[in-house]
Design an enzyme around this catalytic site. Structure first.
Site, PDB file in Angstrom:
ATOM      1  CE1 TYR A 164      36.491  39.711  41.177  1.00  0.00           C
ATOM      2  CE2 TYR A 164      37.603  37.926  42.286  1.00  0.00           C
ATOM      3  CZ  TYR A 164      37.599  38.927  41.343  1.00  0.00           C
ATOM      4  OH  TYR A 164      38.713  39.119  40.562  1.00  0.00           O
ATOM      5  CE  LYS A 179      42.557  53.924  40.319  1.00  0.00           C
ATOM      6  NZ  LYS A 179      43.811  54.348  39.676  1.00  0.00           N
ATOM      7  CG  ASP A 227      46.895  53.072  39.110  1.00  0.00           C
ATOM      8  OD1 ASP A 227      46.960  53.020  40.357  1.00  0.00           O
ATOM      9  OD2 ASP A 227      46.587  54.119  38.512  1.00  0.00           O
ATOM     10  CG  ASP A 257      41.588  37.089  40.931  1.00  0.00           C
ATOM     11  OD1 ASP A 257      42.470  36.234  40.760  1.00  0.00           O
ATOM     12  OD2 ASP A 257      40.460  37.017  40.406  1.00  0.00           O
ATOM     13  CG  ASP A 278      46.922  34.961  38.615  1.00  0.00           C
ATOM     14  OD1 ASP A 278      47.042  34.281  39.655  1.00  0.00           O
ATOM     15  OD2 ASP A 278      46.154  34.647  37.688  1.00  0.00           O
TER      16      ASP A 278
END
Ligand code: NAD
Length: 368
Positions: free
Chosen positions: A146, A196, A228, A252, A256
């Site tokens: 980001y 990852k 994943d 992020d 959620d």
């Protein structure tokens, strides 16, 4: 008697409604646990835009008020009224992100808790979460893709190309790993690091660094998941997890997902913390995980629990008032256990009593 000072930023939509209940809780716990707390209110978000003729969602007075406080209790900002304004002065982008940046709030703590008596509110099958779950997601908040540069769109060989850059420094990974290990030490002593590493250089550095930091926390059991797989495992069996630590982008999304499977956004607090001082106290910004819920604002039906639990996190991490924080969390549990439900968590089951924002606030205050 300890003296604390917090800046209260109610914001927009349901923000002022749920903040009103949190303020009642502040008064009760301060009297009961023998500390003095001054809590001055400041304008933020759409409310500040309205007051300043659409000049800024974060007035200087608000920033100064936050600077001279030990912590910020934030409601939520935004709503349809301000969506057409230039992006830089929109409530979230123009107020929340600058606050995080200004105070170096690099650690985002988001508990994903499904109370055992609220498993019907979760979209996950009851048989998978018979006793609910309690997972803490620790997300790195100021690095990663980001914020890395270059971040741009350009033309290459006559074609449009968009570029974002993922950068993590070892020091950034170390400091968030310490936050996560310390959080795990105060809980069930299990930490799962999500990356990852099979694909990304960033994640290889992430994993190596977390393994290195782990040597200082031999009492915490460390595991690793690729992101994943983590997305699947959290749905398959969330109760297996205690604390999760991950980078900005993965955090992020996973936080959620945790909020979704917990049942209602109205129940979930969050903390964004900076570096701890010598006494182990952090400056932090505490806010509900959800937004300003314009669809139910002004009706007195919003669930104030996320805001009240955000206050409990503030007392725990920024003011070191642990007993007061424990008592708020216990009072919330008790109110839920006694059947009090706002609309978002009401299922109509026997023993449930539907209440509004003030009714839930009063039920919690009575149980403090
Ligand atoms: P939202 O979280 O406001 O609402 C999503 C759904 O959850 C709605 O149905 C809402 O009624 C419900 N909900 C949320 N909190 C609740 C509570 N305490 N009690 C009962 N129900 C609750 O998300 P959204 O609709 O995507 O966004 C609305 C506005 O909030 C937008 O302007 C957005 O930019 C802003 N927003 C602000 C923040 C923040 O201030 N940190 C975070 C997210 C969204």
């Amino acid at each position: 008697m300890p003296q604390h000072r917090i800046a209260v930023l109610p914001g927009d939509g349901i923000g002022p409604e749920v903040m009103g209940e949190a303020r009642k809780v502040i008064e009760v716990v301060a009297a009961r646990f023998d500390f003095a707390i001054s809590s001055e209110e400041f304008l933020v978000g759409g409310a500040a835009l309205d007051a300043t003729g659409n000049t800024t969602p974060l007035p200087e007075e608000t920033l100064n008020g936050c600077e001279s406080s030990d912590a910020i209790l934030f409601g939520s900002v935004g709503g349809p009224k301000w969506e057409e304004l230039p992006p830089d002065i929109q409530p979230e982008r123009g107020a929340l992100l600058p606050l995080r940046k200004h105070f170096g709030l690099f650690a985002n703590l988001r508990p994903g808790v499904c109370h055992p008596s609220l498993i019907d509110a979760s979209p996950v099958k009851n048989s998978l979460i018979p006793d609910g779950f309690n997972v803490l997601c620790v997300r790195e908040l100021t690095g990663g893709i980001y914020f890395g540069s270059p971040k741009e769109r350009r033309e290459e060989n006559g074609e449009e190309v968009a570029i974002d850059t993922m950068v993590y420094r070892r020091s950034e990974i170390e400091r968030i790993a310490h936050v996560a290990f310390q959080a795990a030490q105060g809980r069930r002593k299990k930490l799962c690091s999500v990356d990852k590493a099979n694909v990304l250089q960033n994640s290889r550095l992430w994993r190596e660094t977390v393994v290195e930091v782990a040597k200082g926390y031999p009492d915490v059991e460390l595991s690793h998941l690729y992101v994943d797989n983590a997305a699947m495992q959290l749905i398959r069996y969330a109760p297996d997890y205690d604390v999760i630590v991950t980078g900005n982008l993965f955090g992020d999304i996973l936080s959620d997902e945790m909020a979704m499977i917990s049942g209602s956004l109205g129940m979930l607090p969050s903390a964004s913390l900076g570096e701890p001082d010598e006494d182990g106290r952090n400056f932090g910004l505490y806010e509900p995980s959800g937004g300003s819920a314009p669809d139910i604002a002004g009706q007195g039906i919003a669930n104030p629990i996320a805001q009240i639990l955000s206050l409990a996190m503030l007392l725990r991490y920024s003011l070191a008032e642990t007993a007061a924080a424990d008592s708020i969390e216990a009072a919330v549990e008790k109110a839920i256990g006694d059947g009090f439900r706002t609309g978002d968590i009401f299922s109509g089951a026997e023993g449930e009593k539907q209440v509004g924002t003030a009714g839930m606030g009063a039920a919690i205050v009575e149980r403090l």
